[in-house]
Motif scaffolding. Structure first.
Motif, mmCIF file in Angstrom:
data_model
loop_
_atom_site.group_PDB
_atom_site.id
_atom_site.type_symbol
_atom_site.label_atom_id
_atom_site.label_comp_id
_atom_site.label_asym_id
_atom_site.label_seq_id
_atom_site.Cartn_x
_atom_site.Cartn_y
_atom_site.Cartn_z
ATOM 1 N N ALA A 288 0.830 -1.209 0.000
ATOM 2 C CA ALA A 288 0.000 0.000 0.000
ATOM 3 C C ALA A 288 0.863 1.257 0.000
ATOM 4 N N ALA A 289 1.999 1.200 0.718
ATOM 5 C CA ALA A 289 2.907 2.354 0.699
ATOM 6 C C ALA A 289 3.526 2.543 -0.682
ATOM 7 N N LEU A 290 3.829 1.448 -1.373
ATOM 8 C CA LEU A 290 4.369 1.564 -2.730
ATOM 9 C C LEU A 290 3.320 2.094 -3.695
ATOM 10 N N LEU A 291 2.078 1.666 -3.541
ATOM 11 C CA LEU A 291 1.026 2.164 -4.418
ATOM 12 C C LEU A 291 0.753 3.643 -4.219
ATOM 13 N N GLY A 292 1.087 4.150 -3.037
ATOM 14 C CA GLY A 292 0.890 5.576 -2.760
ATOM 15 C C GLY A 292 2.050 6.442 -3.192
ATOM 16 N N SER A 293 2.877 5.954 -4.120
ATOM 17 C CA SER A 293 4.008 6.717 -4.670
ATOM 18 C C SER A 293 5.033 7.057 -3.603
ATOM 19 N N CYS A 294 5.239 6.117 -2.668
ATOM 20 C CA CYS A 294 6.256 6.327 -1.643
ATOM 21 C C CYS A 294 7.660 6.234 -2.234
ATOM 22 N N CYS A 295 7.837 5.362 -3.218
ATOM 23 C CA CYS A 295 9.147 5.169 -3.859
ATOM 24 C C CYS A 295 8.967 5.283 -5.367
ATOM 25 N N PRO A 296 8.910 6.467 -5.909
ATOM 26 C CA PRO A 296 8.622 6.617 -7.347
ATOM 27 C C PRO A 296 9.756 6.150 -8.244
ATOM 28 N N GLN A 297 10.981 6.013 -7.714
ATOM 29 C CA GLN A 297 12.119 5.588 -8.525
ATOM 30 C C GLN A 297 12.439 4.107 -8.353
ATOM 31 N N LEU A 298 11.525 3.340 -7.804
ATOM 32 C CA LEU A 298 11.774 1.914 -7.591
ATOM 33 C C LEU A 298 11.932 1.200 -8.935
ATOM 34 N N GLN A 299 13.003 0.390 -9.042
ATOM 35 C CA GLN A 299 13.315 -0.306 -10.284
ATOM 36 C C GLN A 299 13.109 -1.811 -10.192
ATOM 37 N N LEU A 300 13.206 -2.388 -9.011
ATOM 38 C CA LEU A 300 13.040 -3.837 -8.843
ATOM 39 C C LEU A 300 12.135 -4.107 -7.659
ATOM 40 N N LEU A 301 11.145 -4.954 -7.878
ATOM 41 C CA LEU A 301 10.231 -5.380 -6.817
ATOM 42 C C LEU A 301 10.036 -6.881 -6.935
ATOM 43 N N GLU A 302 10.376 -7.599 -5.873
ATOM 44 C CA GLU A 302 10.217 -9.055 -5.838
ATOM 45 C C GLU A 302 9.459 -9.445 -4.580
ATOM 46 N N VAL A 303 8.377 -10.203 -4.777
ATOM 47 C CA VAL A 303 7.566 -10.728 -3.678
ATOM 48 C C VAL A 303 7.467 -12.228 -3.882
ATOM 49 N N SER A 304 7.927 -12.996 -2.917
ATOM 50 C CA SER A 304 7.901 -14.453 -3.014
ATOM 51 C C SER A 304 7.403 -15.035 -1.706
ATOM 52 N N THR A 305 7.033 -16.298 -1.747
ATOM 53 C CA THR A 305 6.561 -16.977 -0.546
ATOM 54 C C THR A 305 7.748 -17.478 0.263
ATOM 55 N N GLY A 306 7.510 -17.722 1.538
ATOM 56 C CA GLY A 306 8.556 -18.235 2.403
ATOM 57 C C GLY A 306 8.642 -19.742 2.345
ATOM 58 N N ILE A 307 9.278 -20.309 3.362
ATOM 59 C CA ILE A 307 9.417 -21.764 3.416
ATOM 60 C C ILE A 307 8.054 -22.417 3.562
ATOM 61 N N HIS A 308 7.227 -21.853 4.396
ATOM 62 C CA HIS A 308 5.862 -22.348 4.570
ATOM 63 C C HIS A 308 4.954 -21.562 3.615
ATOM 64 N N ARG A 309 4.381 -22.276 2.671
ATOM 65 C CA ARG A 309 3.612 -21.631 1.620
ATOM 66 C C ARG A 309 2.373 -20.958 2.176
ATOM 67 N N ASN A 310 2.099 -19.766 1.681
ATOM 68 C CA ASN A 310 0.923 -19.000 2.070
ATOM 69 C C ASN A 310 -0.115 -19.110 0.957
ATOM 70 N N ASN A 311 -1.250 -19.721 1.253
ATOM 71 C CA ASN A 311 -2.298 -19.939 0.263
ATOM 72 C C ASN A 311 -3.266 -18.769 0.145
ATOM 73 N N THR A 312 -3.028 -17.702 0.871
ATOM 74 C CA THR A 312 -3.897 -16.533 0.760
ATOM 75 C C THR A 312 -3.585 -15.790 -0.531
ATOM 76 N N PRO A 313 -4.576 -15.567 -1.388
ATOM 77 C CA PRO A 313 -4.293 -14.870 -2.665
ATOM 78 C C PRO A 313 -3.825 -13.443 -2.427
ATOM 79 N N LEU A 314 -2.909 -13.013 -3.263
ATOM 80 C CA LEU A 314 -2.408 -11.643 -3.225
ATOM 81 C C LEU A 314 -3.182 -10.823 -4.248
ATOM 82 N N GLN A 315 -3.928 -9.853 -3.774
ATOM 83 C CA GLN A 315 -4.673 -8.963 -4.646
ATOM 84 C C GLN A 315 -3.846 -7.693 -4.884
#
Length: 633
Positions: A288-315
């Protein structure tokens, strides 16, 4: 004779009996070893080093010391009177001369190398393997190496991790405190020019370590916290203020509160470039902070699951992310269930990612990525180079063909362990290869359900690229597909003009029920003219014409009632042709092919279903395919 005189005679006899012959002196220990290990005429010689004695083959250099001793031995012994006179002469004071400078041992080649050259050599080794443990060991060689290894410019990348082998909770805290005591000296003396820092498995002393970093490392640009606990908001904010060049943060697999990350991003602001996150319950606040233009110069964004998989969908709202991070170049949503929010009827299309070069939506299970979601993500991204859609079974070749990117180099469409329970497309692979055959370097079609004929037409695109240039393909993964020996061995012959005309007319006859035979070759005013289209291209545009005519001729289309004729006069030269090099081998047409995976391909003979790495193995596979009998059509 007196008893004392008898004893003197016996002792004199013993001395005479044990004395060496005339003209010979007692040998030293060095001469004994020389004669023992390398006697004259044996073909070996000795070489004396600082702390060792080497026995080497061949005749060695003459020993001046030995020759001098031999010359002295050859001289007869002087009489006792002469020896006494010589001793008195030796005791006379010699004239004073200037003392010669003391000559120490040769320091070796390590001390003769200039410090600047030694720093360059150490810099190359550090760039390849990191500063530890090389610099620590090199500092113990000599003083010159210690001076070179102590330069802070070499300690620009450091990974710190306390020992883990069989430690308990109390033992781990004790090991962290011991390492922290060493860091109190290392930080100001070695890490003053530190740029990249990685902390692994720190449980209790993260705050003191980061405090030392903020005090001694003002040039820090990258911070990675892996499996670290106890990271507070004050710690990250303090680090952001003390390190004005810090622009990358990796907190994957670490327990960090979302408020700490949000405060850090707000403090860093426009200078933030790269961010790695692990998807969890607190990821929504960070996004939500990224969507609010907190980091307008961001070039790389990676979101991955941890060791224990999270089945909650990411909207994730695509259009809001495009507005908040317009400079994004790499977007990775790895191994998670991504559910894009619907755009809505009245929603305006997003600005897209004009600088996006890499998009990874790979996952181990089937996700909800469709053609529509992919087109929203890649809207306005003509410079895309890498597209990873492994596990995205809902994306079809038609949707990929409609993407705006024209210079795609890496395409991954593999379905690993999930193709058995899905209904996959059997046609459409030629749309992909004909569009990107001139730029594609890596292609992964493992597990796809394309038919044998469809794959044969797809691989035919690599037998000849536009302009006669060789394809750039260097990796091809066909694991678990229906590829046949003839598909890999050679491409199908090009269709003749009559065959292409018949294919087009049959397509039209099936679609346009109102089209009359007498209008086929007539120039009707309402007809569709395909003439005068010379230079429109080959390959995918021919398939595109078929697809376009198919959709335009569907019943209910706005163009359906107006189709009354079709003009094809003058279209003989403009009709798209097949691949120019049709009968050449696909493997031989790609000289840069270094990886070919044919595992679990049921249509191939036994012994060839494996992965081939390197040009030698790929060429061997081609030779085996040329010798095997053709498969029945």
């Amino acid at each position: 004779m007196a008893p004392g005189g008898a004893r003197r005679v016996r002792s004199a006899r013993r001395r005479v009996r044990g004395a060496p012959p005339a003209g010979e002196r007692a040998r030293s220990a060095e001469d004994w070893w020389w004669d023992r290990l390398a006697p004259s005429g044996s073909g070996f010689h000795l070489l004396q080093a600082d702390s060792m004695l080497l026995v080497l083959p061949g005749a060695g250099p003459a020993r001046a010391r030995v020759h001098r001793r031999a010359a002295r031995r050859a001289q007869p012994l002087p009489p006792p009177g002469a020896r006494a006179a010589g001793a008195k002469a030796r005791h006379r004071p010699a004239p004073t001369t200037a003392p010669a400078p003391p000559q120490g041992p040769d320091p070796g080649w390590g001390d003769r190398i200039p410090l600047e050259i030694l720093l360059q050599i150490f810099g190359l080794l550090v760039a390849a393997d990191g500063p530890m443990p090389f610099l620590g060991r090199a500092a113990r060689v000599c003083r010159r190496w210690h001076e070179a290894a102590s330069q802070p410019a070499l300690w620009h990348t450091v990974t710190l991790s306390p020992p883990l082998a069989g430690r308990s909770t109390k033992g781990g805290a004790k090991a962290e405190k011991k390492l922290l005591a060493s860091l109190e000296w290392l930080m100001p003396n070695r890490f003053s020019q530190l740029q990249r820092l990685t902390l692994i498995h720190w449980k209790s002393q993260v705050h003191p370590v980061l405090k030392l970093v903020s005090e001694s490392c003002p040039r820090l640009t990258f911070l990675k916290l892996s499996d670290c606990h106890g990271v507070t908001s004050d710690t990250l904010v303090m680090l952001a203020r003390a390190c004005p060049q810090l622009h990358s943060l990796d907190i994957q697999h670490s327990m960090v509160e979302s408020t700490a990350v949000v405060n850090f991003l707000e403090e860093v602001g426009p200078r933030m470039r790269k961010l790695w996150l692990t998807y969890g319950s607190q990821t929504t606040a960070i996004l939500a902070a990224l969507l609010g233009s907190c980091c307008p110069q961001l070039q790389l964004l990676e979101v991955s699951t941890g060791i224990h998989r999270n089945n909650t969908p990411l909207q994730l709202p695509v259009e809001a992310l495009q507005r908040g991070c317009p400079q994004l170049q790499v977007l990775r949503l790895l191994n998670l269930i991504w559910l894009p929010k619907p755009a809505g009827r009245a929603a305006t299309p997003g600005p897209g990612f004009p600088r996006l070069e890499e998009l990874c939506l790979a996952g181990s299970t089937c996700n909800f990525v469709s053609n529509e979601a992919l087109s929203r993500l890649l809207r306005g991204s003509p410079g895309l180079r890498l597209l990873d859609l492994r596990g995205c079974a809902r994306v079809t070749p038609v949707g990929l063909h409609d993407l705006p990117c024209q210079e795609l180099e890496q395409l991954y469409l593999g379905l690993y362990g999930m193709s058995d329970r899905l209904t996959l497309a059997k046609e459409g692979s030629p749309l992909l290869t004909h569009k990107w055959c001139h730029t594609l370097r890596e292609l992964d079609l493992s597990g796809q359900g394309f038919s044998e004929k469809d794959l044969e037409q797809a691989l035919a695109a690599f037998s000849g690229t536009p302009g006669g240039s060789l394809p750039a393909l260097c990796s091809l993964n066909l694991r678990g597909t229906r590829v046949t020996p003839s598909t890999v061995r050679s491409a199908p012959p090009p269709p003749s003009l009559g065959a292409r005309m018949a294919c087009l007319l049959s397509c039209l006859a099936c679609q346009f029920q109102g089209l009359k035979g007498e209008h086929i070759l007539a120039k009707a005013p309402l007809g569709v003219g395909l003439g005068d289209t010379k230079g429109t291209g080959t390959g995918p545009r021919w398939l595109g014409w078929q697809s376009q005519l198919w959709h335009m001729g569907r019943e209910g289309s706005p163009a359906w009632p107006s189709w009354q004729g079709l003009g094809l006069l003058g279209a003989s030269d403009s009709m798209p042709h097949g691949p120019p090099c049709s009968h050449s081998s696909v493997i031989s047409s790609c000289p840069g092919l270094l990886y070919l995976n044919l595992e679990s391909c049921r249509c191939l003979p036994r012994g060839l279903k494996r992965a081939y790495r390197g040009p030698e193995e790929v060429q061997w596979c081609l030779e085996q395919l040329l010798t095997c009998p053709p498969s029945p059509s």
